[in-house]
Design a protein around this motif. Structure first.
Motif, mmCIF file in Angstrom:
data_model
loop_
_atom_site.group_PDB
_atom_site.id
_atom_site.type_symbol
_atom_site.label_atom_id
_atom_site.label_comp_id
_atom_site.label_asym_id
_atom_site.label_seq_id
_atom_site.Cartn_x
_atom_site.Cartn_y
_atom_site.Cartn_z
ATOM 1 N N LEU A 48 -11.350 -6.957 10.742
ATOM 2 C CA LEU A 48 -9.920 -7.106 10.488
ATOM 3 C C LEU A 48 -9.308 -5.876 9.833
ATOM 4 O O LEU A 48 -10.001 -5.092 9.190
ATOM 5 N N ALA A 49 -7.999 -5.776 9.975
ATOM 6 C CA ALA A 49 -7.195 -4.738 9.324
ATOM 7 C C ALA A 49 -6.066 -5.418 8.569
ATOM 8 O O ALA A 49 -5.463 -6.366 9.072
ATOM 9 N N VAL A 50 -5.803 -4.926 7.356
ATOM 10 C CA VAL A 50 -4.638 -5.358 6.587
ATOM 11 C C VAL A 50 -3.628 -4.221 6.673
ATOM 12 O O VAL A 50 -3.964 -3.063 6.377
ATOM 13 N N ALA A 81 -8.013 4.113 -1.289
ATOM 14 C CA ALA A 81 -8.161 4.355 -2.730
ATOM 15 C C ALA A 81 -6.860 4.234 -3.520
ATOM 16 O O ALA A 81 -6.845 3.577 -4.566
ATOM 17 N N PRO A 82 -5.747 4.823 -3.095
ATOM 18 C CA PRO A 82 -4.535 4.730 -3.919
ATOM 19 C C PRO A 82 -3.975 3.307 -4.039
ATOM 20 O O PRO A 82 -3.139 3.042 -4.892
ATOM 21 N N LEU A 83 -4.432 2.389 -3.168
ATOM 22 C CA LEU A 83 -3.885 1.037 -3.140
ATOM 23 C C LEU A 83 -4.824 -0.006 -3.736
ATOM 24 O O LEU A 83 -4.550 -1.209 -3.662
ATOM 25 N N ARG A 84 -5.925 0.429 -4.308
ATOM 26 C CA ARG A 84 -6.860 -0.513 -4.922
ATOM 27 C C ARG A 84 -6.225 -1.147 -6.161
ATOM 28 O O ARG A 84 -5.360 -0.565 -6.786
ATOM 29 N N SER A 85 -6.670 -2.349 -6.470
ATOM 30 C CA SER A 85 -6.158 -3.139 -7.607
ATOM 31 C C SER A 85 -4.713 -3.575 -7.405
ATOM 32 O O SER A 85 -3.993 -3.816 -8.374
ATOM 33 N N CYS A 86 -4.307 -3.706 -6.144
ATOM 34 C CA CYS A 86 -2.956 -4.204 -5.831
ATOM 35 C C CYS A 86 -3.014 -5.567 -5.132
ATOM 36 O O CYS A 86 -1.986 -6.056 -4.666
ATOM 37 N N GLY A 87 -4.191 -6.151 -5.012
ATOM 38 C CA GLY A 87 -4.335 -7.448 -4.361
ATOM 39 C C GLY A 87 -4.678 -7.388 -2.886
ATOM 40 O O GLY A 87 -4.873 -8.426 -2.251
ATOM 41 N N ILE A 88 -4.773 -6.207 -2.323
ATOM 42 C CA ILE A 88 -5.035 -6.069 -0.890
ATOM 43 C C ILE A 88 -6.462 -6.497 -0.549
ATOM 44 O O ILE A 88 -6.702 -7.137 0.478
ATOM 45 N N GLY A 89 -7.418 -6.193 -1.413
ATOM 46 C CA GLY A 89 -8.797 -6.630 -1.192
ATOM 47 C C GLY A 89 -8.898 -8.146 -1.163
ATOM 48 O O GLY A 89 -9.639 -8.715 -0.363
ATOM 49 N N THR A 90 -8.140 -8.805 -2.019
ATOM 50 C CA THR A 90 -8.118 -10.270 -2.023
ATOM 51 C C THR A 90 -7.581 -10.806 -0.706
ATOM 52 O O THR A 90 -8.141 -11.745 -0.123
#
Length: 166
Positions: A48-50, A81-90
Protein backbone atom coordinates in the motif's frame (compact mmCIF):
# COMPACT_ATOMS: atom_id res chain seq x y z
CA UNK A 1 2.70 27.86 14.40
CA UNK A 2 -0.61 27.08 12.65
CA UNK A 3 -1.54 23.47 12.10
CA UNK A 4 -1.94 22.24 8.52
CA UNK A 5 -4.26 19.30 7.98
CA UNK A 6 -4.22 17.39 4.70
CA UNK A 7 -6.48 14.50 3.77
CA UNK A 8 -4.69 11.21 3.18
CA UNK A 9 -5.73 8.38 0.92
CA UNK A 10 -4.54 4.80 1.05
CA UNK A 11 -4.25 2.85 -2.18
CA UNK A 12 -2.32 0.01 -3.72
CA UNK A 13 1.26 0.93 -4.57
CA UNK A 14 1.93 0.79 -8.32
CA UNK A 15 5.05 0.37 -10.41
CA UNK A 16 4.54 3.95 -11.63
CA UNK A 17 5.14 5.13 -8.05
CA UNK A 18 8.67 3.73 -8.06
CA UNK A 19 10.53 6.39 -10.03
CA UNK A 20 14.27 6.59 -9.14
CA UNK A 21 13.92 9.54 -6.73
CA UNK A 22 10.93 8.14 -4.83
CA UNK A 23 11.49 8.48 -1.09
CA UNK A 24 15.24 8.29 -1.58
CA UNK A 25 14.98 4.58 -2.34
CA UNK A 26 18.06 2.87 -3.67
CA UNK A 27 17.97 0.86 -6.89
CA UNK A 28 18.23 -2.36 -4.86
CA UNK A 29 15.23 -1.42 -2.68
CA UNK A 30 13.18 -0.37 -5.70
CA UNK A 31 13.92 -3.69 -7.40
CA UNK A 32 12.78 -5.57 -4.30
CA UNK A 33 9.58 -3.56 -4.32
CA UNK A 34 8.97 -4.39 -8.00
CA UNK A 35 9.27 -8.05 -6.99
CA UNK A 36 6.74 -7.47 -4.19
CA UNK A 37 4.34 -5.86 -6.69
CA UNK A 38 4.61 -8.98 -8.87
CA UNK A 39 3.74 -11.06 -5.80
CA UNK A 40 0.75 -8.75 -5.17
CA UNK A 41 -0.61 -9.67 -8.61
CA UNK A 42 -0.61 -13.30 -7.45
CA UNK A 43 -2.39 -12.42 -4.18
CA UNK A 44 0.60 -13.32 -1.99
CA UNK A 45 1.02 -9.78 -0.62
CA UNK A 46 -0.68 -6.43 -0.39
CA UNK A 47 1.53 -3.36 -0.84
CA UNK A 48 0.00 0.00 0.00
CA UNK A 49 0.80 3.69 -0.40
CA UNK A 50 -0.41 6.54 1.80
CA UNK A 51 -0.78 9.73 -0.24
CA UNK A 52 -1.67 13.39 0.33
CA UNK A 53 -3.76 15.19 -2.35
CA UNK A 54 -0.77 15.21 -4.74
CA UNK A 55 -1.12 11.44 -5.09
CA UNK A 56 2.61 10.99 -4.46
CA UNK A 57 3.21 8.35 -1.77
CA UNK A 58 4.62 9.61 1.53
CA UNK A 59 4.44 6.19 3.20
CA UNK A 60 4.49 2.63 1.94
CA UNK A 61 4.33 -0.85 3.38
CA UNK A 62 3.22 -4.36 2.74
CA UNK A 63 1.72 -7.43 4.27
CA UNK A 64 3.01 -10.87 3.26
CA UNK A 65 0.45 -13.68 3.46
CA UNK A 66 2.82 -16.46 2.33
CA UNK A 67 4.84 -16.91 5.51
CA UNK A 68 5.32 -20.48 6.83
CA UNK A 69 3.76 -19.56 10.19
CA UNK A 70 0.47 -18.75 8.47
CA UNK A 71 0.41 -15.39 10.23
CA UNK A 72 0.49 -12.38 7.87
CA UNK A 73 3.63 -10.29 8.32
CA UNK A 74 3.74 -6.51 7.92
CA UNK A 75 7.01 -5.49 6.29
CA UNK A 76 8.88 -2.72 4.50
CA UNK A 77 6.97 -0.10 6.48
CA UNK A 78 8.32 3.34 5.64
CA UNK A 79 7.25 6.95 6.18
CA UNK A 80 9.16 9.81 4.56
CA UNK A 81 11.55 11.12 7.21
CA UNK A 82 10.25 14.72 7.42
CA UNK A 83 6.69 13.41 7.99
CA UNK A 84 7.38 10.93 10.79
CA UNK A 85 5.48 11.37 14.07
CA UNK A 86 2.53 12.93 12.23
CA UNK A 87 0.24 9.88 12.41
CA UNK A 88 0.94 8.62 8.90
CA UNK A 89 2.50 5.38 10.14
CA UNK A 90 -0.65 4.70 12.14
CA UNK A 91 -2.77 5.22 9.02
CA UNK A 92 -0.55 2.78 7.09
CA UNK A 93 -0.55 0.05 9.75
CA UNK A 94 -4.31 0.28 10.27
CA UNK A 95 -4.91 0.02 6.51
CA UNK A 96 -2.71 -3.07 6.31
CA UNK A 97 -4.54 -4.61 9.28
CA UNK A 98 -7.84 -3.94 7.48
CA UNK A 99 -6.54 -5.82 4.44
CA UNK A 100 -5.66 -8.76 6.71
CA UNK A 101 -9.13 -8.74 8.28
CA UNK A 102 -10.61 -8.55 4.79
CA UNK A 103 -9.11 -11.98 4.14
CA UNK A 104 -10.78 -13.36 7.27
CA UNK A 105 -7.50 -13.55 9.21
CA UNK A 106 -7.20 -12.54 12.86
CA UNK A 107 -3.47 -12.11 13.56
CA UNK A 108 -0.73 -9.81 12.32
CA UNK A 109 3.00 -9.97 12.97
CA UNK A 110 5.91 -7.65 12.31
CA UNK A 111 9.57 -7.38 13.14
CA UNK A 112 11.40 -4.29 14.30
CA UNK A 113 15.14 -3.70 14.40
CA UNK A 114 16.15 -3.62 18.06
CA UNK A 115 18.20 -0.51 17.29
CA UNK A 116 15.05 1.42 16.28
CA UNK A 117 13.03 2.48 19.33
CA UNK A 118 10.62 4.91 17.59
CA UNK A 119 8.91 2.34 15.35
CA UNK A 120 8.66 -0.10 18.24
CA UNK A 121 6.93 2.53 20.38
CA UNK A 122 4.39 3.05 17.57
CA UNK A 123 3.70 -0.66 17.24
CA UNK A 124 3.25 -1.00 21.00
CA UNK A 125 0.77 1.92 20.98
CA UNK A 126 -1.13 0.07 18.23
CA UNK A 127 -1.40 -3.07 20.37
CA UNK A 128 1.50 -5.21 19.19
CA UNK A 129 3.25 -7.27 21.86
CA UNK A 130 6.68 -8.85 21.85
CA UNK A 131 6.65 -12.58 21.12
CA UNK A 132 10.34 -13.23 20.47
CA UNK A 133 13.62 -12.27 18.90
CA UNK A 134 15.45 -13.46 15.81
CA UNK A 135 18.52 -12.48 13.83
CA UNK A 136 17.91 -10.28 10.82
CA UNK A 137 20.04 -9.04 7.96
CA UNK A 138 19.68 -7.28 4.65
CA UNK A 139 21.74 -5.46 2.06
CA UNK A 140 21.90 -1.67 2.30
CA UNK A 141 22.87 0.44 -0.66
CA UNK A 142 24.65 3.77 -0.05
CA UNK A 143 24.04 6.80 -2.32
CA UNK A 144 27.32 6.03 -4.09
CA UNK A 145 26.02 2.55 -5.00
CA UNK A 146 28.16 0.53 -2.59
CA UNK A 147 26.30 -2.27 -0.85
CA UNK A 148 26.97 -3.44 2.69
CA UNK A 149 25.36 -6.22 4.70
CA UNK A 150 23.47 -4.96 7.77
CA UNK A 151 23.01 -7.47 10.60
CA UNK A 152 20.91 -6.95 13.71
CA UNK A 153 18.48 -8.58 16.10
CA UNK A 154 14.79 -8.27 15.30
CA UNK A 155 12.07 -8.03 17.94
CA UNK A 156 9.07 -10.04 16.72
CA UNK A 157 5.71 -8.52 17.66
CA UNK A 158 2.16 -9.84 17.18
CA UNK A 159 -1.35 -8.52 17.50
CA UNK A 160 -4.72 -10.22 17.51
CA UNK A 161 -6.94 -8.15 15.25
CA UNK A 162 -10.38 -7.21 16.45
CA UNK A 163 -13.23 -7.56 13.99
CA UNK A 164 -14.74 -4.27 12.90
CA UNK A 165 -17.93 -3.52 11.04
CA UNK A 166 -16.14 -1.12 8.69
Amino acid sequence: MPEVVLPLTVRDLTAEDLHPGFSGWSATYRQGTFTALDRAKRGEVDFLAVCPPSGIPVATGGVDYAKPSGIPVLWQLSVDAPLRSCGIGTVLVRALEQRIRGRGLTWAELGVDENESRPRALYERLGYVVTGREPGSWDQEAPDGTVTRYETMITVMRKQLAWTSA
